[in-house]
Design an enzyme around this catalytic site. Sequence first.
Site, PDB file in Angstrom:
ATOM      1  N   HIS A 140     -22.708 -59.073 -24.026  1.00  0.00           N
ATOM      2  CA  HIS A 140     -23.340 -57.874 -23.471  1.00  0.00           C
ATOM      3  C   HIS A 140     -24.719 -58.153 -22.883  1.00  0.00           C
ATOM      4  O   HIS A 140     -25.261 -57.320 -22.168  1.00  0.00           O
ATOM      5  CB  HIS A 140     -23.444 -56.796 -24.556  1.00  0.00           C
ATOM      6  N   ASP A 189     -32.045 -57.498 -18.245  1.00  0.00           N
ATOM      7  CA  ASP A 189     -31.101 -56.661 -18.990  1.00  0.00           C
ATOM      8  C   ASP A 189     -29.692 -57.093 -18.616  1.00  0.00           C
ATOM      9  O   ASP A 189     -29.420 -57.366 -17.441  1.00  0.00           O
ATOM     10  CB  ASP A 189     -31.295 -55.186 -18.584  1.00  0.00           C
TER      11      ASP A 189
HETATM   12  C1  GDG Z   1     -26.940 -53.820 -24.634  1.00  0.00           C
HETATM   13  C2  GDG Z   1     -27.519 -54.641 -23.466  1.00  0.00           C
HETATM   14  C3  GDG Z   1     -25.962 -53.455 -21.913  1.00  0.00           C
HETATM   15  C4  GDG Z   1     -31.210 -44.139 -25.582  1.00  0.00           C
HETATM   16  N1  GDG Z   1     -32.023 -43.293 -26.252  1.00  0.00           N
HETATM   17  C5  GDG Z   1     -31.244 -42.528 -27.044  1.00  0.00           C
HETATM   18  C6  GDG Z   1     -29.929 -42.891 -26.826  1.00  0.00           C
HETATM   19  N2  GDG Z   1     -29.934 -43.897 -25.930  1.00  0.00           N
HETATM   20  C7  GDG Z   1     -28.717 -44.581 -25.443  1.00  0.00           C
HETATM   21  C8  GDG Z   1     -28.633 -44.572 -23.953  1.00  0.00           C
HETATM   22  C9  GDG Z   1     -27.675 -45.743 -23.702  1.00  0.00           C
HETATM   23  C10 GDG Z   1     -27.996 -46.702 -24.851  1.00  0.00           C
HETATM   24  O1  GDG Z   1     -28.767 -45.958 -25.796  1.00  0.00           O
HETATM   25  C11 GDG Z   1     -28.806 -47.906 -24.389  1.00  0.00           C
HETATM   26  O2  GDG Z   1     -27.940 -48.757 -23.697  1.00  0.00           O
HETATM   27  P1  GDG Z   1     -28.485 -49.891 -22.692  1.00  0.00           P
HETATM   28  O3  GDG Z   1     -27.338 -50.436 -21.932  1.00  0.00           O
HETATM   29  O4  GDG Z   1     -29.513 -49.295 -21.799  1.00  0.00           O
HETATM   30  O5  GDG Z   1     -29.227 -50.993 -23.562  1.00  0.00           O
HETATM   31  P2  GDG Z   1     -28.996 -51.863 -24.919  1.00  0.00           P
HETATM   32  O6  GDG Z   1     -29.046 -50.998 -26.117  1.00  0.00           O
HETATM   33  O7  GDG Z   1     -30.037 -52.934 -24.869  1.00  0.00           O
HETATM   34  O8  GDG Z   1     -27.506 -52.508 -24.813  1.00  0.00           O
HETATM   35  C12 GDG Z   1     -27.417 -53.850 -22.161  1.00  0.00           C
HETATM   36  C13 GDG Z   1     -25.359 -52.796 -23.147  1.00  0.00           C
HETATM   37  O9  GDG Z   1     -25.531 -53.592 -24.311  1.00  0.00           O
HETATM   38  C14 GDG Z   1     -23.854 -52.546 -22.944  1.00  0.00           C
HETATM   39  O10 GDG Z   1     -23.174 -53.719 -22.639  1.00  0.00           O
HETATM   40  O11 GDG Z   1     -25.938 -52.545 -20.823  1.00  0.00           O
HETATM   41  O12 GDG Z   1     -27.885 -54.631 -21.080  1.00  0.00           O
HETATM   42  O13 GDG Z   1     -28.887 -54.982 -23.723  1.00  0.00           O
HETATM   43  O14 GDG Z   1     -26.351 -45.332 -23.832  1.00  0.00           O
HETATM   44  O15 GDG Z   1     -28.172 -43.325 -23.533  1.00  0.00           O
HETATM   45  N3  GDG Z   1     -28.889 -42.280 -27.433  1.00  0.00           N
HETATM   46  C15 GDG Z   1     -29.174 -41.260 -28.301  1.00  0.00           C
HETATM   47  N4  GDG Z   1     -30.465 -40.877 -28.582  1.00  0.00           N
HETATM   48  C16 GDG Z   1     -31.507 -41.480 -27.991  1.00  0.00           C
HETATM   49  O16 GDG Z   1     -32.661 -41.101 -28.269  1.00  0.00           O
HETATM   50  N5  GDG Z   1     -28.158 -40.604 -28.867  1.00  0.00           N
END
Ligand code: GDG
Length: 495
Positions: free
Chosen positions: A168, A382
């Site tokens: 990921h 990322d």
């Molecule tokens: C890894 C990789 C890759 C955020 N604040 C809240 C909340 N969120 C949710 C967002 C989004 C998720 O968290 C974050 O996902 P990301 O993809 O931006 O980042 P990582 O956590 O670092 O994930 C990344 C991912 O895996 C998938 O393969 O895209 O590059 O680093 O869904 O909406 N959710 C809630 N409350 C919050 O305050 N419920």
Amino acid sequence: MVNVNRLVIMSNRLPVALHEEDGAWTASPAPGGLVTALTPVLKRHSGVWIGWPGTTEQVELAGALETVSAELGYRLEPVQLNAEQLQGYYYGFSNEIIWPLFHGFETRCNFEPAYWHDYQDVNRQFAAATAGVLEPGDFLWIHDYHLMLTARELKRQSPELNCAFFLHIPFPPPDIFFKLPWRKEILEGLLAFDLIGFQTLRDRRNFTLCLQQLRIPGLKVYGRGAVVDISLGEHHLRAGAFPISLDYQDIQRHAATPEVEQLAWLFHEKFPDRQIMIGMDRLDYTKGIPERLAAFGLALERYPELRGNLTMVQLTVPSRERVPEYERLRHIIEQLVGQINGQYTEVGDWVPIHYIHRSVSRSEVLAYLRAAENAIVTPLRDGMNLVAKEYVACNLDGTGALILSEFAGVAAEFKRRAILVNPYDIEGMAAAIQRVYLMDINERKRRMIKLREIVRKNDIFTWVENYVVTATHRHEKSALTVDEFAPDFKLSDTE
Ligand code: GDG
């Protein structure tokens, strides 16, 4: 359609949240894009999910997990870890070595040899737990950097096992990867899989470059496209780019519910006649939050028309709080927010940055995304970044503008439909902030229509399908073409 006998998923965490009250443990499903996408496939193939349940306490979880299992429609198999194992394998090797290294922050790595031993140990334990669950003909899909050695262990016992891996996070180029003291062991561990999935073509290329430069005897890489074939003696495997996505229809539906609509309305009511720019990240040094705040501060200094008219809402979700690095970052962010607000706040009228440091509900997340005229997603690196895709899926009126880092995996798909920025270029980001503030409605619509089309077409279900089909038809000609799934991002795409 996906054609597997039984699907077995393995990841560091089971998709459950545990709750304890007066010594009694209950569990509930932990929501998330991956869980949503995999649930129908797991149900259809009477699947199993193997992972750490989320506590190191020696407690009886069978009943709690069975209840969630019944709700989810597939089996949950816990791998119990003690506090020491968790410290060395998860906080240590995974979060203090692989996470920074793979994101290109090699100076932040703590190459502590003891962590490596815990990592191997826990990977062996995951493999042993899985071996007890596997049946002939199962397809095993292992997720992420915590478990890169599991296939090697499993294949020792079951060489015929079809075992795939998805990373990921990014895969670094050789000059960074080779700093890892256990680089050879990690690459050899990965080569034991039958399919290795990456987020982008760039990650896939970095991986094959590392393989070629390590000069593993007998190793051959065939092809140059999104999916390549690799042979190592008798073992054939594939490595490919499979950009992850989200359940577009479900997010859109949720964003359109009266609950989210009302939350979005109430939220925007607090900023009458102003534009909102939303930033939303796990609190992590890879997400570029201080740089983004500095750019917003500079934009306010250089472009006075933004003062009183553009409000930044920065939501940072607490994460990995036991790692000291993350605690320091929190202080840096809070100091910057204080400085900028101290300089520009107009009492009783306008506060430049609204900073939220807590986790909010899914409905609130969608409401913030839906209400904001602009989003700023500027990680220093990322794997993909789902917030950018969620912003697009929630933008029901199609008029939102997105500032996006060149170094997020999603930039390879969105390219110039977003306003691409170098997250290290504070002046460039400040100019981009002014640009979206001034962007007329027609340009906003033109861009957002295309962005929505990209996410709608390549949703999480397409992702699962492409991945599993590639994994299970690995001896046939690939169903993927080079450009269809992993259009590489070039710097010349920057505006
Ligand atoms: C890894 C990789 C890759 C955020 N604040 C809240 C909340 N969120 C949710 C967002 C989004 C998720 O968290 C974050 O996902 P990301 O993809 O931006 O980042 P990582 O956590 O670092 O994930 C990344 C991912 O895996 C998938 O393969 O895209 O590059 O680093 O869904 O909406 N959710 C809630 N409350 C919050 O305050 N419920």
